[in-house]
Design a protein around this motif. Structure first.
Motif, PDB file in Angstrom:
ATOM      1  N   PHE A  63      40.708  29.509  35.572  1.00 30.95           N
ATOM      2  CA  PHE A  63      40.710  31.093  35.780  1.00 30.95           C
ATOM      3  C   PHE A  63      40.085  31.422  34.477  1.00 30.95           C
ATOM      4  CE2 PHE A  63      44.935  30.607  34.218  1.00 30.95           C
ATOM      5  CZ  PHE A  63      45.178  31.608  33.540  1.00 30.95           C
TER       6      PHE A  63
ATOM      7  N   ARG B  91      43.093  40.884  33.103  1.00 30.36           N
ATOM      8  CA  ARG B  91      43.474  40.419  34.266  1.00 30.36           C
ATOM      9  C   ARG B  91      43.080  39.032  34.703  1.00 30.36           C
ATOM     10  NH1 ARG B  91      46.371  44.321  33.811  1.00 30.36           N
ATOM     11  NH2 ARG B  91      46.565  45.924  35.210  1.00 30.36           N
TER      12      ARG B  91
ATOM     13  N   TYR C 232      41.543  35.818  36.800  1.00 30.25           N
ATOM     14  CA  TYR C 232      40.966  35.719  38.255  1.00 30.25           C
ATOM     15  C   TYR C 232      40.514  34.057  38.358  1.00 30.25           C
ATOM     16  CZ  TYR C 232      41.261  40.590  38.958  1.00 30.25           C
ATOM     17  OH  TYR C 232      41.951  41.809  39.341  1.00 30.25           O
TER      18      TYR C 232
ATOM     19  N   CYS D 277      36.953  35.518  43.607  1.00 29.07           N
ATOM     20  CA  CYS D 277      37.478  36.258  45.008  1.00 29.07           C
ATOM     21  C   CYS D 277      38.404  37.177  45.009  1.00 29.07           C
ATOM     22  CB  CYS D 277      37.781  34.769  46.049  1.00 29.07           C
ATOM     23  SG  CYS D 277      38.489  35.395  47.479  1.00 29.07           S
ATOM     24  N   LEU D 278      38.103  38.442  45.157  1.00 25.07           N
ATOM     25  CA  LEU D 278      39.196  39.395  44.935  1.00 25.07           C
ATOM     26  C   LEU D 278      39.606  40.215  46.015  1.00 25.07           C
ATOM     27  CD1 LEU D 278      36.912  39.753  42.054  1.00 25.07           C
ATOM     28  CD2 LEU D 278      39.074  40.866  41.729  1.00 25.07           C
TER      29      LEU D 278
ATOM     30  N   PRO E   9      44.552  49.086  46.131  1.00 22.86           N
ATOM     31  CA  PRO E   9      44.131  50.601  45.829  1.00 22.86           C
ATOM     32  C   PRO E   9      45.150  50.928  44.560  1.00 22.86           C
ATOM     33  CG  PRO E   9      44.970  50.095  48.270  1.00 22.86           C
ATOM     34  CD  PRO E   9      45.116  48.816  47.554  1.00 22.86           C
ATOM     35  N   GLY E  10      44.417  51.524  43.767  1.00 22.84           N
ATOM     36  CA  GLY E  10      45.469  52.270  42.493  1.00 22.84           C
ATOM     37  C   GLY E  10      45.210  50.875  41.344  1.00 22.84           C
ATOM     38  N   GLY E  11      44.959  49.533  41.908  1.00 21.62           N
ATOM     39  CA  GLY E  11      44.971  48.647  40.824  1.00 21.62           C
ATOM     40  C   GLY E  11      43.795  48.895  39.539  1.00 21.62           C
ATOM     41  N   ARG E  12      44.180  48.668  38.505  1.00 22.70           N
ATOM     42  CA  ARG E  12      43.299  48.960  37.268  1.00 22.70           C
ATOM     43  C   ARG E  12      42.103  48.237  37.417  1.00 22.70           C
ATOM     44  NH1 ARG E  12      46.703  50.215  32.099  1.00 22.70           N
ATOM     45  NH2 ARG E  12      45.057  51.752  31.615  1.00 22.70           N
ATOM     46  N   ALA E  13      42.339  46.847  37.465  1.00 27.74           N
ATOM     47  CA  ALA E  13      41.178  45.974  37.638  1.00 27.74           C
ATOM     48  C   ALA E  13      40.383  46.223  39.030  1.00 27.74           C
ATOM     49  CB  ALA E  13      41.365  44.665  37.345  1.00 27.74           C
TER      50      ALA E  13
ATOM     51  N   THR F 249      44.051  35.656  48.854  1.00 26.13           N
ATOM     52  CA  THR F 249      43.205  35.072  47.822  1.00 26.13           C
ATOM     53  C   THR F 249      43.353  33.866  47.161  1.00 26.13           C
ATOM     54  OG1 THR F 249      44.138  36.709  46.285  1.00 26.13           O
ATOM     55  CG2 THR F 249      42.152  37.557  47.542  1.00 26.13           C
TER      56      THR F 249
HETATM   57  C1  LIG Z   1      46.167  32.864  37.254  1.00 26.10           C
HETATM   58  C2  LIG Z   1      46.090  33.965  38.146  1.00 26.10           C
HETATM   59  C3  LIG Z   1      44.840  33.881  38.969  1.00 26.10           C
HETATM   60  C4  LIG Z   1      44.518  34.991  39.604  1.00 26.10           C
HETATM   61  N1  LIG Z   1      43.634  35.112  40.462  1.00 26.10           N
HETATM   62  C5  LIG Z   1      43.321  36.081  41.543  1.00 26.10           C
HETATM   63  C6  LIG Z   1      42.376  35.636  42.288  1.00 26.10           C
HETATM   64  O1  LIG Z   1      41.532  34.929  42.557  1.00 26.10           O
HETATM   65  N2  LIG Z   1      41.902  37.029  43.252  1.00 26.10           N
HETATM   66  C7  LIG Z   1      42.729  38.004  43.230  1.00 26.10           C
HETATM   67  O2  LIG Z   1      42.417  38.991  43.818  1.00 26.10           O
HETATM   68  N3  LIG Z   1      43.840  38.107  42.329  1.00 26.10           N
HETATM   69  C8  LIG Z   1      44.162  37.282  41.463  1.00 26.10           C
HETATM   70  N4  LIG Z   1      45.367  37.381  40.606  1.00 26.10           N
HETATM   71  C9  LIG Z   1      45.730  38.524  40.409  1.00 26.10           C
HETATM   72  C10 LIG Z   1      45.225  39.451  39.709  1.00 26.10           C
HETATM   73  O3  LIG Z   1      45.142  38.826  38.303  1.00 26.10           O
HETATM   74  C11 LIG Z   1      45.619  40.850  39.464  1.00 26.10           C
HETATM   75  O4  LIG Z   1      47.232  40.684  39.120  1.00 26.10           O
HETATM   76  C12 LIG Z   1      45.277  41.820  40.567  1.00 26.10           C
HETATM   77  O5  LIG Z   1      43.880  41.677  40.892  1.00 26.10           O
HETATM   78  C13 LIG Z   1      45.928  43.133  40.468  1.00 26.10           C
HETATM   79  O6  LIG Z   1      45.321  43.842  39.334  1.00 26.10           O
HETATM   80  P1  LIG Z   1      45.005  45.195  39.309  1.00 26.10           P
HETATM   81  O7  LIG Z   1      44.846  45.502  37.879  1.00 26.10           O
HETATM   82  O8  LIG Z   1      43.849  45.636  40.394  1.00 26.10           O
HETATM   83  O9  LIG Z   1      46.231  46.014  39.691  1.00 26.10           O
HETATM   84  P2  LIG Z   1      47.453  46.594  38.811  1.00 26.10           P
HETATM   85  O10 LIG Z   1      46.933  47.950  37.980  1.00 26.10           O
HETATM   86  O11 LIG Z   1      48.111  45.501  37.905  1.00 26.10           O
HETATM   87  O12 LIG Z   1      48.445  47.026  39.938  1.00 26.10           O
HETATM   88  C14 LIG Z   1      49.408  46.244  40.528  1.00 26.10           C
HETATM   89  C15 LIG Z   1      49.928  46.668  41.700  1.00 26.10           C
HETATM   90  O13 LIG Z   1      50.282  47.970  41.655  1.00 26.10           O
HETATM   91  C16 LIG Z   1      49.794  49.086  42.397  1.00 26.10           C
HETATM   92  N5  LIG Z   1      49.483  50.124  41.515  1.00 26.10           N
HETATM   93  C17 LIG Z   1      48.897  50.329  40.566  1.00 26.10           C
HETATM   94  N6  LIG Z   1      48.530  51.824  40.022  1.00 26.10           N
HETATM   95  C18 LIG Z   1      49.284  52.496  41.119  1.00 26.10           C
HETATM   96  C19 LIG Z   1      49.638  53.836  41.276  1.00 26.10           C
HETATM   97  N7  LIG Z   1      49.039  54.575  40.179  1.00 26.10           N
HETATM   98  N8  LIG Z   1      50.428  54.190  42.354  1.00 26.10           N
HETATM   99  C20 LIG Z   1      50.739  53.168  43.156  1.00 26.10           C
HETATM  100  N9  LIG Z   1      50.369  52.016  42.947  1.00 26.10           N
HETATM  101  C21 LIG Z   1      49.746  51.469  42.175  1.00 26.10           C
HETATM  102  C22 LIG Z   1      48.503  48.390  42.796  1.00 26.10           C
HETATM  103  O14 LIG Z   1      47.910  48.912  44.099  1.00 26.10           O
HETATM  104  C23 LIG Z   1      48.905  46.966  42.980  1.00 26.10           C
HETATM  105  O15 LIG Z   1      49.345  46.827  44.077  1.00 26.10           O
HETATM  106  C24 LIG Z   1      45.424  36.138  39.805  1.00 26.10           C
HETATM  107  C25 LIG Z   1      46.490  36.099  38.706  1.00 26.10           C
HETATM  108  C26 LIG Z   1      46.903  35.254  38.215  1.00 26.10           C
HETATM  109  C27 LIG Z   1      47.978  35.120  37.108  1.00 26.10           C
END
Ligand SMILES: Cc1cc2nc3c(=O)[nH]c(=O)nc-3n(C[C@H](O)[C@H](O)[C@H](O)COP(=O)(O)OP(=O)(O)OC[C@H]3O[C@@H](n4cnc5c(N)ncnc54)[C@H](O)[C@@H]3O)c2cc1C
Length: 233
Positions: A38, A52, A54, A69-70, A74-78, A116
């Motif tokens: 990753f 984050r 991936y 592949c992501l 919704p609301g997730g920072r990355a 994913t």
């Molecule tokens: C080794 C490894 C490999 C990975 N590979 C993949 C991959 O191939 N594909 C993949 O899609 N992911 C993968 N992940 C997961 C990825 O790293 C992230 O954790 C994921 O994409 C979420 O990150 P984010 O910043 O979008 O969400 P974050 O900001 O971390 O949020 C996490 C959760 O909280 C919720 N949230 C955030 N802010 C708010 C808010 N204000 N209100 C309500 N809810 C909120 C988001 O909707 C989400 O559900 C992997 C993780 C690891 C450890």
């Protein structure tokens, strides 16, 4: 060797309503990686640095670009950052990282993924096929709804190319129209004899834990059990 590098978004391919394949072109020299590795993505969000992980979903033999592949949460920072990226925009990564890699074992291979969690296997299967892997490769892929399915055409192509590869796709909440396997992925693993198998499991924490315990109960040896948890790090 772990490196910091930049890459440019080459294309964004919708796989489902919320899951996308993002292909990135290397901004400079390609960074060597192995199937299953990753990368860590680094983005700026409101003045904070967000990092984050991936899994890489392309095979290392692909030299022009690498794929992720992501699922856009919704609301997730990355997720929000990646969803709004424009073609050609540059983003920073570190890597490669991880121990979820193919070994040189000559045993049959069982791959288990949900959602994913399929990502690393999309790089591993073609790598094994390119290497002329002679034993069986069974890929179990589970999702909740039919509309969550993706890469099925890719599985069919691999099955046609190599009779040793077989995919088993299951939907836990299917509609009446669904003709394939139904139920959770674990139900379909129950009858399998895995004593002479390397087992690879990838996806959310609960599924990985359940399948790992199931495989241990079936007699899987520790060196033959490989798993990747998609939890926040
Ligand atoms: C080794 C490894 C490999 C990975 N590979 C993949 C991959 O191939 N594909 C993949 O899609 N992911 C993968 N992940 C997961 C990825 O790293 C992230 O954790 C994921 O994409 C979420 O990150 P984010 O910043 O979008 O969400 P974050 O900001 O971390 O949020 C996490 C959760 O909280 C919720 N949230 C955030 N802010 C708010 C808010 N204000 N209100 C309500 N809810 C909120 C988001 O909707 C989400 O559900 C992997 C993780 C690891 C450890």
């Amino acid at each position: 060797m772990i490196q910091k590098f930049a890459a440019k978004l080459l294309r964004s391919i919708p796989l489902t309503a919320d899951t996308y394949q993002l292909d990135f072109a290397w901004a400079s020299e390609p960074v060597p990686y192995e199937a299953g590795h990753f990368f860590l993505l680094e983005v700026e969000d409101g003045g904070d640095k967000v990092t984050r992980a991936y899994s890489i979903s392309s095979a290392p033999s692909e030299k022009e670009f690498f794929s992720l592949c992501l699922k856009f949460l919704p609301g997730g920072r990355a997720s929000e950052y990646l969803k709004n990226m424009e073609i050609g925009q540059e983003v920073h990564f570190q890597g490669p990282f991880g121990h979820f890699k193919l070994t040189d074992s000559k045993k049959d291979i069982l791959m288990v993924a949900t959602g994913t969690g399929i990502a690393p296997f999309i790089g591993m299967v073609p790598t094994l096929l390119e290497q002329g892997f002679k034993k069986k490769i069974s890929l179990y892929f589970g999702v909740r709804f039919e509309e969550d399915l993706f890469y099925l055409a890719q599985f069919k192509t691999w099955e046609k190319k190599n009779s040793k590869f077989k995919s088993f796709v299951t939907v836990s909440r299917p509609t009446e129209k669904w003709k394939g396997l139904s139920g959770r992925v674990t139900e379909h693993l129950e009858p399998l004899d895995i004593k002479d198998c390397e087992v690879y499991i990838c996806g959310n924490g609960d599924m990985v834990k359940t399948v790992k315990e199931m495989m241990e109960a079936k007699g899987a040896q520790k060196p033959d059990l490989h798993f990747e948890l998609f939890t926040a790090i």
